[in-house]
Design a protein around this motif. Structure first.
Motif, mmCIF file in Angstrom:
data_model
loop_
_atom_site.group_PDB
_atom_site.id
_atom_site.type_symbol
_atom_site.label_atom_id
_atom_site.label_comp_id
_atom_site.label_asym_id
_atom_site.label_seq_id
_atom_site.Cartn_x
_atom_site.Cartn_y
_atom_site.Cartn_z
ATOM 1 N N PHE A 66 12.090 56.311 49.477
ATOM 2 C CA PHE A 66 11.410 56.584 50.742
ATOM 3 C C PHE A 66 10.014 55.950 50.728
ATOM 4 O O PHE A 66 9.579 55.375 51.719
ATOM 5 C CB PHE A 66 11.302 58.095 50.987
ATOM 6 N N VAL A 67 9.323 56.065 49.590
ATOM 7 C CA VAL A 67 7.989 55.475 49.464
ATOM 8 C C VAL A 67 8.083 53.964 49.652
ATOM 9 O O VAL A 67 7.304 53.364 50.389
ATOM 10 C CB VAL A 67 7.346 55.834 48.102
ATOM 11 N N GLY A 68 9.052 53.330 49.006
ATOM 12 C CA GLY A 68 9.234 51.887 49.144
ATOM 13 C C GLY A 68 9.543 51.478 50.569
ATOM 14 O O GLY A 68 8.984 50.504 51.088
ATOM 15 N N THR A 69 10.410 52.217 51.225
ATOM 16 C CA THR A 69 10.757 51.921 52.621
ATOM 17 C C THR A 69 9.539 52.071 53.522
ATOM 18 O O THR A 69 9.290 51.249 54.402
ATOM 19 C CB THR A 69 11.885 52.852 53.099
ATOM 20 N N THR A 70 8.766 53.112 53.283
ATOM 21 C CA THR A 70 7.568 53.350 54.089
ATOM 22 C C THR A 70 6.574 52.206 53.927
ATOM 23 O O THR A 70 6.001 51.726 54.914
ATOM 24 C CB THR A 70 6.912 54.685 53.679
ATOM 25 N N LEU A 71 6.375 51.742 52.714
ATOM 26 C CA LEU A 71 5.440 50.641 52.481
ATOM 27 C C LEU A 71 5.972 49.333 53.055
ATOM 28 O O LEU A 71 5.203 48.508 53.546
ATOM 29 C CB LEU A 71 5.144 50.499 50.994
ATOM 30 N N ARG A 72 7.273 49.136 53.022
ATOM 31 C CA ARG A 72 7.872 47.924 53.596
ATOM 32 C C ARG A 72 7.628 47.850 55.101
ATOM 33 O O ARG A 72 7.520 46.766 55.672
ATOM 34 C CB ARG A 72 9.365 47.895 53.302
#
Length: 90
Positions: A66-72
């Motif tokens: 989720f963190v990675g998706t949010t930053l993307r």
């Protein structure tokens, strides 16, 4: 050669030494994405944090993706230091 990110303590995560800004998100209701952005903005210069460490700090320890998706999904012109977030395997 494996380089692991040192643990990001809550004390470090909550002191904004990075020069990052959350200006892009002000005025929006606080949600999980906002929490991710706030923690990322607080990563000090010269330090890194893993996606999992950020997920744990926002209270979602099993949500590293989720963190990675949010930053993307950050806008291209963001001033958040997203480049200080690394994979735990590095």
């Amino acid at each position: 050669m494996s380089r692991k990110a040192p643990p990001l303590s809550p004390k470090v995560a909550l002191s904004n030494q990075s020069g990052g800004t959350t200006d892009d998100i002000q005025g929006q209701p606080p949600d999980r994405r906002t929490l991710v952005w706030q923690v990322v903005a607080m990563i000090p210069t010269g330090q890194v944090a893993t996606y999992g460490q950020i997920a744990t700090l926002i209270g979602l320890p099993s949500h590293a993706r989720f963190v990675g998706t949010t930053l993307r999904q950050l806008p291209e012109n963001t001033k958040l230091p997203w480049h200080r977030v690394v994979n735990a395997g590095l």
